[in-house]
Design an enzyme around this catalytic site. Structure first.
Site, mmCIF file in Angstrom:
data_model
loop_
_atom_site.group_PDB
_atom_site.id
_atom_site.type_symbol
_atom_site.label_atom_id
_atom_site.label_comp_id
_atom_site.label_asym_id
_atom_site.label_seq_id
_atom_site.Cartn_x
_atom_site.Cartn_y
_atom_site.Cartn_z
ATOM 1 N N TYR A 125 0.828 -1.213 0.000
ATOM 2 C CA TYR A 125 0.000 0.000 0.000
ATOM 3 C C TYR A 125 0.863 1.264 0.000
ATOM 4 O O TYR A 125 0.653 2.175 -0.805
ATOM 5 C CB TYR A 125 -0.908 -0.029 1.220
ATOM 6 C CG TYR A 125 -1.893 1.108 1.308
ATOM 7 C CD1 TYR A 125 -2.934 1.224 0.392
ATOM 8 C CD2 TYR A 125 -1.798 2.073 2.312
ATOM 9 C CE1 TYR A 125 -3.849 2.264 0.471
ATOM 10 C CE2 TYR A 125 -2.704 3.115 2.406
ATOM 11 C CZ TYR A 125 -3.732 3.200 1.483
ATOM 12 O OH TYR A 125 -4.640 4.245 1.570
ATOM 13 N N LYS B 215 1.181 4.189 -3.071
ATOM 14 C CA LYS B 215 0.752 5.589 -2.921
ATOM 15 C C LYS B 215 1.924 6.547 -3.183
ATOM 16 O O LYS B 215 1.728 7.656 -3.671
ATOM 17 C CB LYS B 215 0.153 5.825 -1.528
ATOM 18 C CG LYS B 215 -1.188 5.109 -1.312
ATOM 19 C CD LYS B 215 -2.309 5.667 -2.182
ATOM 20 C CE LYS B 215 -3.657 5.068 -1.816
ATOM 21 N NZ LYS B 215 -4.778 5.583 -2.615
HETATM 22 N N1 NAP Z 1 -10.047 5.242 4.856
HETATM 23 C C1 NAP Z 1 -8.888 5.822 5.144
HETATM 24 O O1 NAP Z 1 -8.532 6.030 6.336
HETATM 25 C C2 NAP Z 1 -7.985 6.297 4.047
HETATM 26 C C3 NAP Z 1 -6.814 6.992 4.418
HETATM 27 C C4 NAP Z 1 -5.959 7.450 3.417
HETATM 28 C C5 NAP Z 1 -6.291 7.231 2.095
HETATM 29 N N2 NAP Z 1 -7.439 6.544 1.761
HETATM 30 C C6 NAP Z 1 -7.707 6.346 0.338
HETATM 31 O O2 NAP Z 1 -9.032 6.771 0.060
HETATM 32 C C7 NAP Z 1 -9.559 6.037 -1.057
HETATM 33 C C8 NAP Z 1 -10.905 5.451 -0.691
HETATM 34 O O3 NAP Z 1 -10.713 4.594 0.421
HETATM 35 P P1 NAP Z 1 -11.900 4.067 1.357
HETATM 36 O O4 NAP Z 1 -11.431 4.223 2.749
HETATM 37 O O5 NAP Z 1 -13.202 4.643 0.929
HETATM 38 O O6 NAP Z 1 -11.820 2.508 0.997
HETATM 39 P P2 NAP Z 1 -12.949 1.383 0.835
HETATM 40 O O7 NAP Z 1 -14.089 1.673 1.728
HETATM 41 O O8 NAP Z 1 -12.228 0.088 0.970
HETATM 42 O O9 NAP Z 1 -13.427 1.581 -0.677
HETATM 43 C C9 NAP Z 1 -12.548 1.328 -1.727
HETATM 44 C C10 NAP Z 1 -13.286 1.572 -3.027
HETATM 45 O O10 NAP Z 1 -12.361 1.327 -4.116
HETATM 46 C C11 NAP Z 1 -13.010 0.448 -5.019
HETATM 47 N N3 NAP Z 1 -12.077 -0.309 -5.834
HETATM 48 C C12 NAP Z 1 -11.096 -1.151 -5.427
HETATM 49 N N4 NAP Z 1 -10.474 -1.683 -6.501
HETATM 50 C C13 NAP Z 1 -11.086 -1.182 -7.598
HETATM 51 C C14 NAP Z 1 -10.911 -1.337 -8.982
HETATM 52 N N5 NAP Z 1 -9.984 -2.165 -9.500
HETATM 53 N N6 NAP Z 1 -11.715 -0.639 -9.830
HETATM 54 C C15 NAP Z 1 -12.660 0.197 -9.350
HETATM 55 N N7 NAP Z 1 -12.900 0.369 -8.041
HETATM 56 C C16 NAP Z 1 -12.124 -0.305 -7.174
HETATM 57 C C17 NAP Z 1 -13.868 -0.440 -4.142
HETATM 58 O O11 NAP Z 1 -14.819 -1.114 -4.945
HETATM 59 P P3 NAP Z 1 -15.399 -2.612 -4.588
HETATM 60 O O12 NAP Z 1 -16.555 -2.393 -3.659
HETATM 61 O O13 NAP Z 1 -15.768 -3.162 -5.920
HETATM 62 O O14 NAP Z 1 -14.273 -3.361 -3.921
HETATM 63 C C18 NAP Z 1 -14.470 0.611 -3.223
HETATM 64 O O15 NAP Z 1 -15.498 1.306 -3.877
HETATM 65 C C19 NAP Z 1 -8.492 4.970 -1.381
HETATM 66 O O16 NAP Z 1 -7.708 5.407 -2.461
HETATM 67 C C20 NAP Z 1 -7.676 4.904 -0.103
HETATM 68 O O17 NAP Z 1 -6.352 4.451 -0.338
HETATM 69 C C21 NAP Z 1 -8.283 6.070 2.712
#
Ligand code: NAP
Length: 241
Positions: free
Chosen positions: A161, A165
């Site tokens: 991860y 990033k």
């Molecule tokens: N949550 C945090 O604390 C945090 C912190 C820093 C950065 N981020 C970043 O924020 C973004 C969103 O994270 P989140 O926390 O909302 O994560 P999440 O709840 O796990 O959601 C991830 C999303 O990405 C989609 N996805 C994964 N692989 C994909 C692909 N090949 N094509 C299209 N969609 C895909 C998933 O779809 P499916 O349902 O089909 O799997 C889901 O809609 C990410 O880039 C993550 O790295 C999050």
């Protein structure tokens, strides 16, 4: 910002992507909400009941060039231009504490495929629509864990991860410099630690609140910001690259 924006969000079926979709729709913008499995995206279909004309639900798997290209073609049929592209889809394979000997190389490949190549592929496919906007912005959703200068603490590794990033951040800088002359602003944005499937239940931040803050700060982006790494408030991130 008074005019209605045309926005595309990847990974819009849950987590931060879904919250961003809701936030843009609630203030009257048009959203192409893309996800891998639209048939299972119950929350997006519920939003469609309310925002029939302003919500386009798209099938896009950011790992697959053909899927991204088909999503771009579909969007072109409905949207005259794209003002905001949010490369939000992401995966976090493996466990934070796994060391090198436990590392599965497929996890590293999967992370790079989705988190680094996915945004690159998506940005390229949507360039045509972005070029039609007078103020196009591309937001790559990054993570503080990808900071080279502030590598995660010793007990955490996040091989797959974190490095994916870091690569995404470099792609932000490279694409920002390539498209600066065309007036397309491209930034990395760190959302903070958010309560989603990825962030987990202990995370400090509510996705709806974070989405509202991100939408407000994306509004303020100009070419002065291109190539920067920002926090969700639009301030230069305290994570050094
Ligand atoms: N949550 C945090 O604390 C945090 C912190 C820093 C950065 N981020 C970043 O924020 C973004 C969103 O994270 P989140 O926390 O909302 O994560 P999440 O709840 O796990 O959601 C991830 C999303 O990405 C989609 N996805 C994964 N692989 C994909 C692909 N090949 N094509 C299209 N969609 C895909 C998933 O779809 P499916 O349902 O089909 O799997 C889901 O809609 C990410 O880039 C993550 O790295 C999050």
């Amino acid at each position: 910002m008074s005019k209605q924006l045309n926005v595309l969000i990847t990974g819009a079926n849950r987590g931060i992507g879904l919250a961003l979709t809701r936030a843009y729709l609630e203030r009257g913008d048009r959203v192409a909400a893309s996800c891998r499995q639209p048939a299972k995206a119950a929350e997006l279909h519920a939003l469609k009941e309310t925002y029939r004309d302003d919500l386009l639900i798209l099938r896009v798997d950011v790992n697959l060039g053909r899927s991204v290209a088909a999503g771009a073609e579909h969007t072109e049929e409905h949207f005259p231009r794209l003002d905001v592209l949010i490369n939000n889809a992401g995966v976090a394979p493996g466990r934070a504490h796994d060391g090198l000997e436990a590392l599965e190389m497929t996890q590293v490949r999967d992370a790079f495929e989705t988190n680094a190549l996915g945004p690159l592929r998506t940005t390229r496919a949507f360039l045509g629509l972005l070029r039609k906007s007078k103020q196009a912005r591309v937001v790559n959703v990054s993570s503080g864990i990808g900071s080279l200068a502030r590598k995660p603490p010793e007990r955490e590794h996040y091989y797959a991860y974190a490095a994916s990033k870091t690569a995404l951040n470099m792609f932000t800088r490279i694409t920002a410099s390539e498209f600066k002359g065309e007036g397309i602003c491209i930034v990395s944005v760190t959302p903070g630690w958010v309560r989603t499937d990825m962030g987990g239940g202990d995370a400090q931040l509510d996705p709806a609140v974070v989405a509202g803050e991100m939408v407000a700060s994306i509004d303020t982006l100009t070419m002065e910001h291109t190539s920067l790494w920002l926090d969700r408030h639009g301030k230069v991130s305290d994570y050094a690259w």
